[in-house]
Motif scaffolding. Structure first.
Motif, PDB file in Angstrom:
ATOM      1  N   UNK A  58       0.858  -1.185   0.000  1.00  0.00           N
ATOM      2  CA  UNK A  58       0.000   0.000   0.000  1.00  0.00           C
ATOM      3  C   UNK A  58       0.897   1.239   0.000  1.00  0.00           C
ATOM      4  N   UNK A  59       0.318   2.340  -0.437  1.00  0.00           N
ATOM      5  CA  UNK A  59       1.122   3.555  -0.618  1.00  0.00           C
ATOM      6  C   UNK A  59       0.633   4.670   0.291  1.00  0.00           C
ATOM      7  N   UNK A  60       1.490   5.108   1.187  1.00  0.00           N
ATOM      8  CA  UNK A  60       1.149   6.258   2.027  1.00  0.00           C
ATOM      9  C   UNK A  60       1.600   7.518   1.291  1.00  0.00           C
ATOM     10  N   UNK A  61       0.835   7.889   0.281  1.00  0.00           N
ATOM     11  CA  UNK A  61       1.180   9.071  -0.522  1.00  0.00           C
ATOM     12  C   UNK A  61      -0.058   9.940  -0.662  1.00  0.00           C
ATOM     13  N   UNK A  62       0.165  11.175  -1.000  1.00  0.00           N
ATOM     14  CA  UNK A  62      -0.965  12.099  -1.093  1.00  0.00           C
ATOM     15  C   UNK A  62      -1.994  11.550  -2.088  1.00  0.00           C
ATOM     16  N   UNK A  63      -3.220  11.760  -1.738  1.00  0.00           N
ATOM     17  CA  UNK A  63      -4.286  11.308  -2.641  1.00  0.00           C
ATOM     18  C   UNK A  63      -4.787   9.921  -2.286  1.00  0.00           C
ATOM     19  N   UNK A  64      -3.996   9.135  -1.579  1.00  0.00           N
ATOM     20  CA  UNK A  64      -4.448   7.793  -1.198  1.00  0.00           C
ATOM     21  C   UNK A  64      -5.037   7.896   0.202  1.00  0.00           C
ATOM     22  N   UNK A  65      -6.323   8.223   0.235  1.00  0.00           N
ATOM     23  CA  UNK A  65      -6.936   8.528   1.540  1.00  0.00           C
ATOM     24  C   UNK A  65      -7.298   7.256   2.291  1.00  0.00           C
ATOM     25  N   UNK A  66      -7.018   7.279   3.562  1.00  0.00           N
ATOM     26  CA  UNK A  66      -7.496   6.176   4.400  1.00  0.00           C
ATOM     27  C   UNK A  66      -8.323   6.785   5.529  1.00  0.00           C
ATOM     28  N   UNK A  67      -9.366   6.114   5.882  1.00  0.00           N
ATOM     29  CA  UNK A  67     -10.217   6.630   6.946  1.00  0.00           C
ATOM     30  C   UNK A  67      -9.763   6.054   8.274  1.00  0.00           C
ATOM     31  N   UNK A  68     -10.012   6.831   9.297  1.00  0.00           N
ATOM     32  CA  UNK A  68      -9.734   6.327  10.663  1.00  0.00           C
ATOM     33  C   UNK A  68     -10.428   4.989  10.830  1.00  0.00           C
ATOM     34  N   UNK A  69      -9.793   4.077  11.448  1.00  0.00           N
ATOM     35  CA  UNK A  69     -10.419   2.776  11.696  1.00  0.00           C
ATOM     36  C   UNK A  69     -10.155   1.751  10.609  1.00  0.00           C
ATOM     37  N   UNK A  70      -9.552   2.214   9.487  1.00  0.00           N
ATOM     38  CA  UNK A  70      -9.194   1.269   8.419  1.00  0.00           C
ATOM     39  C   UNK A  70      -8.171   0.272   8.971  1.00  0.00           C
ATOM     40  N   UNK A  71      -8.321  -0.985   8.599  1.00  0.00           N
ATOM     41  CA  UNK A  71      -7.322  -1.968   9.018  1.00  0.00           C
ATOM     42  C   UNK A  71      -6.440  -2.279   7.805  1.00  0.00           C
ATOM     43  N   UNK A  72      -5.214  -1.861   7.896  1.00  0.00           N
ATOM     44  CA  UNK A  72      -4.301  -2.113   6.769  1.00  0.00           C
ATOM     45  C   UNK A  72      -3.814  -3.555   6.840  1.00  0.00           C
TER      46      UNK A  72
END
Ligand SMILES: Nc1ncnc2c1ncn2[C@@H]1O[C@H](COP(=O)(O)OP(=O)(O)OP(=O)(O)O)[C@@H](O)[C@H]1O
Length: 544
Positions: free
Chosen positions: A260-274
């Motif tokens: 997975x990419x922690x880059x701008x535009x790749x939004x994750x919501x609180x509570x997401x389980x990666x």
């Protein structure tokens, strides 16, 4: 202001046209045209018209101090559109490097047009990644500084000697890697060692660093554990995606390992389980994921890779953000830091971020002037500089040549003039996107164009092995009009890479001759003067 050729200004063209015709130019790319392709060197008598024109033919061009902006600017060469970014799961197989995928997150960012040619390091690095489709072999020895005398230190000569799972070996074979590169020989055993070792590795672009740490991440990640275990930071969005591309390629057979990419535009919501085992990101978004969204648990990270450390510290904020991330990692986490350079600021940064490292350095091949013959020609005006260039080309240059201009406007002017004379010219300036620049360099490398006109965008870091001739269309100067020694070295150093014997010509105007002397003095070298109209002398040079 760069004076245009009189033909561009309207009015009488007689003087200059005659002058150019006399030199064989201006009549299209016929055989008489000095820029006509890479014509093989003549063996018979020299065609008429290349000699210095009779005195009345080349009248003193009036000095035109306040000339208007060029009325006709040449079109930029047609560039292929960057490929459509594929969706992540269907990434194409990588034969070597390919353009970074768009992730489907944001449109591929375009470089904003700039007025100067100072290229950010991250862009240069991305361009290098795009054009390095094969390994850069180095003649230098790998230097190893080891702090802990008890830690094992051994090198390998084959990938089979490494504790790699078979899916990874398959990936290595599929990439066409027959044996480890110099840096990989030393770094891979350390990266994969038990207990894990912290490592700093420095080597120039293209020597196999990315492939090495990608192998380490894929090797350390446990497919059965569904949470992030490896974290890799890169300075920019594009560089992060590029690393992901290599992970996909080498990890082609490790189908259960996800990225997975922690880059701008790749939004994750609180509570997401990666669930992805590998996270590749930029420091800012990664911090956001860790401390704001709280989706990334750093305490479970067992391998932390910091790529392009020199660019991180060169870009405001990135080094502090990286340090914040590193501070939240468990003590047992293995840390690997990579950098193309290892000067004092990188060393200080590395010491803060990485405890007890082993340091591996592969020294960059040094630029030297010793294998480059240097000449200069003095001209009265830019038009005369152009004629000198034509003479040089017709009598001397058989293969490819890189011509450096000081400004984009000058490069446009020259490229327009040459294109109108029927030549296949490529132009490389900062207004092109990184992808376009990479494509221009690639075409030139493949020999599709014989002439590459560039501003300083390409003066450093980019090698085109077959280029042994460089022309300075004017000397590089700093803001005070003094010689820019470093840029001069980097420009003409392009001609002498990989031990080649290169040749560099500086075609200068009379007022700047003193700069030549200063360069000579600075580098303790000799730059010999040539008469641009003495074809015999030029041809003799070619024969040397
Ligand atoms: N052992 C190897 N054998 C053959 N090719 C290799 C090997 N390792 C890497 N390569 C290839 O060499 C090129 C450069 O490798 P890599 O990107 O890993 O270098 P790098 O030092 O990380 O460069 P950069 O800093 O520009 O990213 C790539 O095309 C890569 O696929």
């Amino acid at each position: 202001m760069f004076p245009p050729h009189p033909a561009l200004r309207g009015g009488s063209m007689a003087g200059s046209e005659r002058g150019l015709r006399g030199l064989g130019a201006g009549t299209g790319p016929g055989p008489g045209c000095p820029w006509h392709g890479a014509a093989p060197r003549r063996s018979g008598p020299r065609p008429p018209g290349l000699r210095r024109p009779e005195p009345p033919v080349l009248p003193e061009l009036p000095v035109l101090p306040e000339l208007p902006v060029l009325p006709v600017l040449p079109e930029l060469p047609e560039l292929p559109e960057p490929p459509e970014p594929p969706e992540p799961p269907e990434l194409p197989e990588l034969p070597g490097r390919a353009a970074a995928p768009g992730l489907g997150l944001l449109p591929a960012p375009r470089a904003p047009p700039r007025d100067d040619d100072r290229v950010p390091l991250a862009e240069l690095s991305l361009m290098n990644k795009l054009i390095h489709t094969s390994l850069v072999e180095s003649k230098q020895h790998v230097e190893i500084l080891q702090r802990d005398p008890n830690s094992p230190l051994f090198s390998i000569k084959t990938f089979e000697e490494l504790p790699l799972k078979k899916e990874l070996l398959q990936g290595v074979y599929m990439m066409g890697f027959n044996r480890p590169s110099k840096i990989q020989e030393q770094a891979l055993p350390l990266m994969l060692a038990h207990p894990p070792q912290n490592l700093i590795a420095q080597s120039q672009s293209g020597t196999g660093k990315t492939a090495a740490f990608v192998l380490a991440m894929l090797s350390r990640a446990s497919a059965s554990e569904k949470y992030p275990q490896c974290l890799c930071l890169a300075p920019t969005y594009e560089l992060a995606l590029q690393i992901g591309q290599v992970v996909r390629a080498i990890g082609k057979f490790c189908t259960d390992i996800k990225v997975n990419y922690a880059v701008r535009g790749n939004r994750v919501l609180k509570g997401t389980v990666l669930e992805e085992q590998i996270i590749i990101g930029t420091p800012g978004t990664t911090l956001d994921w860790c401390f704001k969204q709280r989706v990334l648990d750093l305490t479970k990270i067992s391998l932390f890779v910091l790529d392009e450390a020199d660019i991180m510290i060169d870009t405001q904020g990135l080094s502090c953000q990286s340090i914040r991330i590193q501070r939240a990692l468990p003590n047992s986490c293995q840390v690997l830091l990579f950098s193309a350079t290892y000067k004092e600021p990188v060393r200080t940064f590395a010491e803060r971020i990485i405890p007890n490292p082993i340091v591996i350095k592969l020294r960059e091949e040094e630029l030297t002037l010793s294998n480059i013959r240097q000449y200069f020609m003095v001209c009265q005006s830019s038009d005369e500089q152009y004629r000198a260039l034509c003479n040089l080309y017709s009598s001397f240059i058989i293969g490819q040549v890189m011509i450096f201009c000081q400004t984009r406007r000058q490069a446009d002017w020259l490229s327009g003039k040459m294109s109108r004379d029927g030549h296949q010219v490529a132009i490389l300036t900062a207004e092109l996107t990184v992808m376009q620049r990479a494509s221009v360099i690639q075409r030139f490398r493949e020999g599709k164009e014989k002439v590459l006109i560039a501003t300083n965008v390409c003066a450093r870091g980019i090698d085109v092995q077959q280029v042994t001739t460089v022309v300075n269309f004017g000397l590089p100067v700093d803001e005070d009009g003094e010689p820019d020694f470093e840029t001069y070295l980097h420009r003409i150093g392009r001609a002498g890479r990989f031990g080649h014997r290169g040749i560099a010509f500086s075609v200068v105007q009379r007022e700047t001759v003193q700069l030549v002397r200063k360069i000579e003095e600075y580098f303790q070298t000799t730059i010999k003067q040539l008469d641009p109209y003495d074809m015999d002398e030029l041809e003799k040079l070619a024969a040397e």
